[in-house]
Design a protein around this motif. Sequence first.
Motif, PDB file in Angstrom:
ATOM      1  N   SER A 448      63.531 106.345  33.466  1.00  0.00           N
ATOM      2  CA  SER A 448      62.463 105.110  33.931  1.00  0.00           C
ATOM      3  C   SER A 448      61.749 105.886  35.137  1.00  0.00           C
ATOM      4  N   THR A 468      51.899 109.245  38.821  1.00  0.00           N
ATOM      5  CA  THR A 468      51.402 109.063  37.664  1.00  0.00           C
ATOM      6  C   THR A 468      50.310 110.360  37.015  1.00  0.00           C
ATOM      7  N   HIS A 482      55.664 108.893  26.611  1.00  0.00           N
ATOM      8  CA  HIS A 482      56.015 107.456  27.186  1.00  0.00           C
ATOM      9  C   HIS A 482      56.281 106.765  26.043  1.00  0.00           C
ATOM     10  N   THR A 483      56.941 105.824  26.376  1.00  0.00           N
ATOM     11  CA  THR A 483      57.435 104.842  25.428  1.00  0.00           C
ATOM     12  C   THR A 483      57.325 103.295  25.979  1.00  0.00           C
ATOM     13  N   PRO A 484      56.497 102.344  25.423  1.00  0.00           N
ATOM     14  CA  PRO A 484      56.407 101.155  25.665  1.00  0.00           C
ATOM     15  C   PRO A 484      57.718 100.318  26.507  1.00  0.00           C
ATOM     16  N   PRO A 485      57.450  99.574  27.210  1.00  0.00           N
ATOM     17  CA  PRO A 485      58.805  99.099  27.869  1.00  0.00           C
ATOM     18  C   PRO A 485      59.081  97.846  27.317  1.00  0.00           C
ATOM     19  N   SER A 496      60.394  98.908  34.272  1.00  0.00           N
ATOM     20  CA  SER A 496      59.719 100.302  34.472  1.00  0.00           C
ATOM     21  C   SER A 496      59.221 100.914  33.188  1.00  0.00           C
ATOM     22  N   PRO A 497      58.356 101.854  33.429  1.00  0.00           N
ATOM     23  CA  PRO A 497      57.858 102.546  32.465  1.00  0.00           C
ATOM     24  C   PRO A 497      58.950 103.418  32.152  1.00  0.00           C
ATOM     25  N   THR A 498      59.164 103.812  30.907  1.00  0.00           N
ATOM     26  CA  THR A 498      60.158 104.696  30.135  1.00  0.00           C
ATOM     27  C   THR A 498      59.431 105.932  29.550  1.00  0.00           C
ATOM     28  N   TYR A 499      59.969 107.042  29.784  1.00  0.00           N
ATOM     29  CA  TYR A 499      59.582 108.293  29.173  1.00  0.00           C
ATOM     30  C   TYR A 499      60.832 109.018  28.260  1.00  0.00           C
TER      31      TYR A 499
END
Length: 511
Positions: A448, A468, A482-485, A496-499
């Motif tokens: 995240s 960013t 990037h995967t949608p949270p 939090s955004p996750t990769y």
Amino acid sequence: MTTARPLHAVTETTATTAAPEWEAPMPLGTSRAVPPFPIDAFPTWLADHVTAVANLTQTPPDLAGCLALVALSTAAGGRVRVQVRPGWDEPVNLYSVVVLPPASRKSAVFKAMTRPIRAVEKELVAEAKAEIESARIGRRAAEEFAARAEKAVLSADMSERDAALEAAVNAAMQVDKSAMPITPRLIADDATPEVVATLLADHGGRIAVLSAEGGLFGTLAGRYSGSPNLDVFLKGHAGDLHLVDRQGREATAVEEPAITLGLTIQPSILDGLARNETFRGTGLLARIMYSLPVNTVGNRISRPTPAAPEIADAYDVRIRSLVRELAEWTDPAVLVFTPAADDLMADLQDEIEPRLHPVTGSWAYLGDWGGKQAGLTARIAALLHLAHNPTSWAGAITTDTFTAARRITDYAAAHALAAFDRMGCDPVIDDAHVVLDWIERTRPTSFSVRELFTAMNRARFKKVGDLTPALDLLEQHGHIHHTPPPERRGPGRKPSPTYYVHPSHRAGGDS
């Protein structure tokens, strides 16, 4: 900055999880196009061999081309100087670094391009054996005579002691004068700086460090000593006086050291070089002729057409002749420019200077390398002059030879720009390298942004948003996705955004 491009498709597996179908990630900073090596700038015998080696090994011609220059540098370094005009002369030794990934058949190219030099080295060693053996016997005899003279002092009576002491001192001094000859050496591998300094002192102030693996940079960065030791390589390029300290012996002064470097390194090594402040700050990176050729892996043919044997024979004969001719020289030959060639050099200097302006110059961030391009051109012009005239060097360096050298250093300039891009001169690229270093160190499957921010240095990333641009660049290059949270359910902080991380960077992963 590299523009975004689709690197992988994404398959939705659940409402909250996505699994990307990965392509190979692109190295950071590789958006700049680079030209191919100008093989036709070489004389025919050299161009033919470079082409033949590249075809036989199915490698980029750039590698054999750069090593052709390195072979000439090994022959002439410390034995030839070039004078552009009164007050400006240069040694002719080169530092060359070619960047290629593993399994690129580098060793085969090194073998083909250095074969005649190693053959001459073996001949010199064989020829020196008798002299070395004679010196060994003579030294042993002198040592035994000195030992007897010393014993005579101890047994002499008072009237004879002064004479015996004088004889013993003279015998000891004779031992000191009977230094052993050194076994001839032209080439070293990934030696430490201390070993390179000793080799310089022992072999007439010159040595070539040639390696297909390029571990020298790890050594220079302090892998063994704990801190970088670059002095001998800085002076060995410029030809400045270097003092070599040896345990139990007086320091040896190497008046005009000449080191030739011919290395290949992996892209990951290049990525981190400029972030070593000592490498960049001392000017070592500015002394290197870089090559970042297009990788041929995946496009190679299994049975290339072999070249006629006389092509390799011509190369071997020419290089052997040049190495043998210069091996025993002590005073360097001086090659001069014709006035017309000097005029072209002045034009080149006038072109370069505006690029180096600290505010408006397109090479402002590359000023240390750009400031040496003219000198590099002079060195290569001298090597090409020798290649055209390997047994007779009469005459000055002409406009044709200078123009050919200029083509090679224009190639080198384009590749230097690409190399310094990769080394993180762009702050966003540099930030992305920091994040990628963390990924390769921790090897997560995913992470995240909050987790990443917690691990980062606050001096570099003061707030989450500062990550960013680096994350966007890494995603554009296929290192992360990037995967949608997940949807937020109920009150609380937004997830939090996750990769996802490319499999090659994960624990146990492969590319």
